[in-house]
Scaffold this motif. Structure first.
Motif, PDB file in Angstrom:
ATOM      1  N   ILE A 174     -59.732 -13.198   8.345  1.00 51.06           N
ATOM      2  CA  ILE A 174     -59.061 -14.204   7.525  1.00 51.06           C
ATOM      3  C   ILE A 174     -59.910 -15.467   7.343  1.00 51.06           C
ATOM      4  O   ILE A 174     -59.711 -16.226   6.396  1.00 51.06           O
ATOM      5  N   ILE A 225     -61.598  -9.558   0.030  1.00 51.70           N
ATOM      6  CA  ILE A 225     -62.200  -9.752   1.351  1.00 51.70           C
ATOM      7  C   ILE A 225     -61.773  -8.584   2.233  1.00 51.70           C
ATOM      8  O   ILE A 225     -60.576  -8.292   2.343  1.00 51.70           O
ATOM      9  N   CYS A 235     -55.499  -9.794  -1.814  1.00 54.39           N
ATOM     10  CA  CYS A 235     -56.575 -10.793  -1.857  1.00 54.39           C
ATOM     11  C   CYS A 235     -57.368 -10.644  -3.158  1.00 54.39           C
ATOM     12  O   CYS A 235     -57.946  -9.591  -3.413  1.00 54.39           O
ATOM     13  N   PRO A 236     -57.427 -11.686  -3.987  1.00 52.49           N
ATOM     14  CA  PRO A 236     -58.080 -11.560  -5.290  1.00 52.49           C
ATOM     15  C   PRO A 236     -59.597 -11.425  -5.223  1.00 52.49           C
ATOM     16  O   PRO A 236     -60.209 -10.996  -6.184  1.00 52.49           O
ATOM     17  N   VAL A 237     -60.195 -11.792  -4.094  1.00 55.27           N
ATOM     18  CA  VAL A 237     -61.653 -11.634  -3.992  1.00 55.27           C
ATOM     19  C   VAL A 237     -62.025 -10.460  -3.085  1.00 55.27           C
ATOM     20  O   VAL A 237     -63.180 -10.310  -2.678  1.00 55.27           O
ATOM     21  N   ILE A 254     -58.925  -8.014   6.282  1.00 51.36           N
ATOM     22  CA  ILE A 254     -57.920  -9.050   6.538  1.00 51.36           C
ATOM     23  C   ILE A 254     -56.743  -8.325   7.213  1.00 51.36           C
ATOM     24  O   ILE A 254     -56.438  -7.208   6.827  1.00 51.36           O
ATOM     25  N   ILE A 271     -61.380 -18.131  -1.029  1.00 55.36           N
ATOM     26  CA  ILE A 271     -61.303 -19.222  -2.012  1.00 55.36           C
ATOM     27  C   ILE A 271     -60.037 -20.062  -1.812  1.00 55.36           C
ATOM     28  O   ILE A 271     -59.688 -20.874  -2.655  1.00 55.36           O
ATOM     29  N   ARG A 272     -59.338 -19.818  -0.709  1.00 53.21           N
ATOM     30  CA  ARG A 272     -58.134 -20.585  -0.363  1.00 53.21           C
ATOM     31  C   ARG A 272     -57.074 -20.536  -1.471  1.00 53.21           C
ATOM     32  O   ARG A 272     -56.458 -21.555  -1.793  1.00 53.21           O
ATOM     33  N   CYS A 273     -56.887 -19.359  -1.997  1.00 60.58           N
ATOM     34  CA  CYS A 273     -55.864 -19.223  -3.037  1.00 60.58           C
ATOM     35  C   CYS A 273     -54.468 -19.167  -2.423  1.00 60.58           C
ATOM     36  O   CYS A 273     -53.469 -19.323  -3.113  1.00 60.58           O
ATOM     37  N   LEU A 274     -54.402 -18.871  -1.127  1.00 69.66           N
ATOM     38  CA  LEU A 274     -53.152 -18.797  -0.354  1.00 69.66           C
ATOM     39  C   LEU A 274     -52.285 -17.598  -0.711  1.00 69.66           C
ATOM     40  O   LEU A 274     -51.114 -17.537  -0.338  1.00 69.66           O
ATOM     41  N   GLU A 275     -52.852 -16.653  -1.423  1.00 70.92           N
ATOM     42  CA  GLU A 275     -52.099 -15.457  -1.797  1.00 70.92           C
ATOM     43  C   GLU A 275     -51.648 -14.677  -0.558  1.00 70.92           C
ATOM     44  O   GLU A 275     -50.562 -14.106  -0.530  1.00 70.92           O
ATOM     45  N   CYS A 276     -52.491 -14.651   0.479  1.00 73.84           N
ATOM     46  CA  CYS A 276     -52.131 -13.909   1.692  1.00 73.84           C
ATOM     47  C   CYS A 276     -50.913 -14.530   2.372  1.00 73.84           C
ATOM     48  O   CYS A 276     -50.080 -13.831   2.947  1.00 73.84           O
ATOM     49  N   ILE A 309     -56.775 -21.000   7.519  1.00 71.87           N
ATOM     50  CA  ILE A 309     -55.675 -20.043   7.436  1.00 71.87           C
ATOM     51  C   ILE A 309     -55.691 -19.253   8.735  1.00 71.87           C
ATOM     52  O   ILE A 309     -56.740 -18.754   9.145  1.00 71.87           O
TER      53      ILE A 309
HETATM   54  S1  SF4 Z   1     -56.500 -17.344   0.837  1.00 68.97           S
HETATM   55 FE1  SF4 Z   1     -56.108 -15.264   1.555  1.00 68.97          FE
HETATM   56  S2  SF4 Z   1     -55.795 -14.048  -0.298  1.00 68.97           S
HETATM   57 FE2  SF4 Z   1     -56.800 -15.964  -0.930  1.00 68.97          FE
HETATM   58  S3  SF4 Z   1     -58.974 -15.513  -0.902  1.00 68.97           S
HETATM   59 FE3  SF4 Z   1     -58.489 -16.326   1.100  1.00 68.97          FE
HETATM   60  S4  SF4 Z   1     -58.072 -14.528   2.374  1.00 68.97           S
HETATM   61 FE4  SF4 Z   1     -57.980 -13.865   0.221  1.00 68.97          FE
END
Ligand code: SF4
Ligand code: SF4
Length: 130
Positions: free
Chosen positions: A104, A97, A93-95, A100, A110-115, A76
């Motif tokens: 990043i 971090i 970000c659900p975890v 950011i 966790i690669r949820c892609l929410e960002c 990302i």
């Molecule tokens: S993809 Fe983005 S929102 Fe999801 S955990 Fe990673 S940094 Fe956080």
């Protein structure tokens, strides 16, 4: 820490850790011992006190993903020229971090892609190869 988690996870399917594994208690419907009852209550209480406690501090998948995050060819990325530092990506970000978008590439991602979803500036946060 990772080694301890992997060993403990492996042993969770065998005695003695098998008897205190919360996943086995929940998904195997093995709620028949007081020990598992205590484990389940602790699991619920810690989740109520600390958001995603189990995911952050106990889940062995998180530790394994952290290794693959470092060697994954897919990343990302954030275009710093477009970023307005609005803070939405960090807030969503659900975890949780920290720092950011600068951070990043955190191993905890966790690669949820929410960002990517939450960024309102077009083509600023993207998934890239290489
Ligand atoms: S993809 Fe983005 S929102 Fe999801 S955990 Fe990673 S940094 Fe956080
Ligand atoms: S949501 Fe987009 S614009 Fe806002 S801080 Fe994150 S990357 Fe920058």
């Amino acid at each position: 820490m990772l080694a301890a988690i992997v060993v403990a996870s492996t042993m969770a399917v065998y005695p003695p850790l098998r008897d205190i594994c919360p996943a086995r208690a929940i998904f195997g419907f093995h709620w028949n011992t007081s020990l598992l009852g205590v484990v389940l209550i602790l699991f619920i209480l810690t989740s109520m006190l600390v958001k995603r406690f189990s995911c952050k501090y106990l889940c062995p998948m998180g530790a394994v993903l952290a290794i693959f995050n470092k060697i994954s060819p897919i990343h990302i990325t954030v275009d710093q020229h477009n970023c307005t530092n609005c803070g939405r990506c960090e807030a969503e970000c659900p975890v949780d971090i920290p720092a950011i978008p600068e951070n990043i590439r955190s191993a905890e991602c966790i690669r949820c892609l929410e960002c990517i979803e939450t960024c309102a500036v077009l083509e600023t946060v993207e998934l890239r190869l290489g």
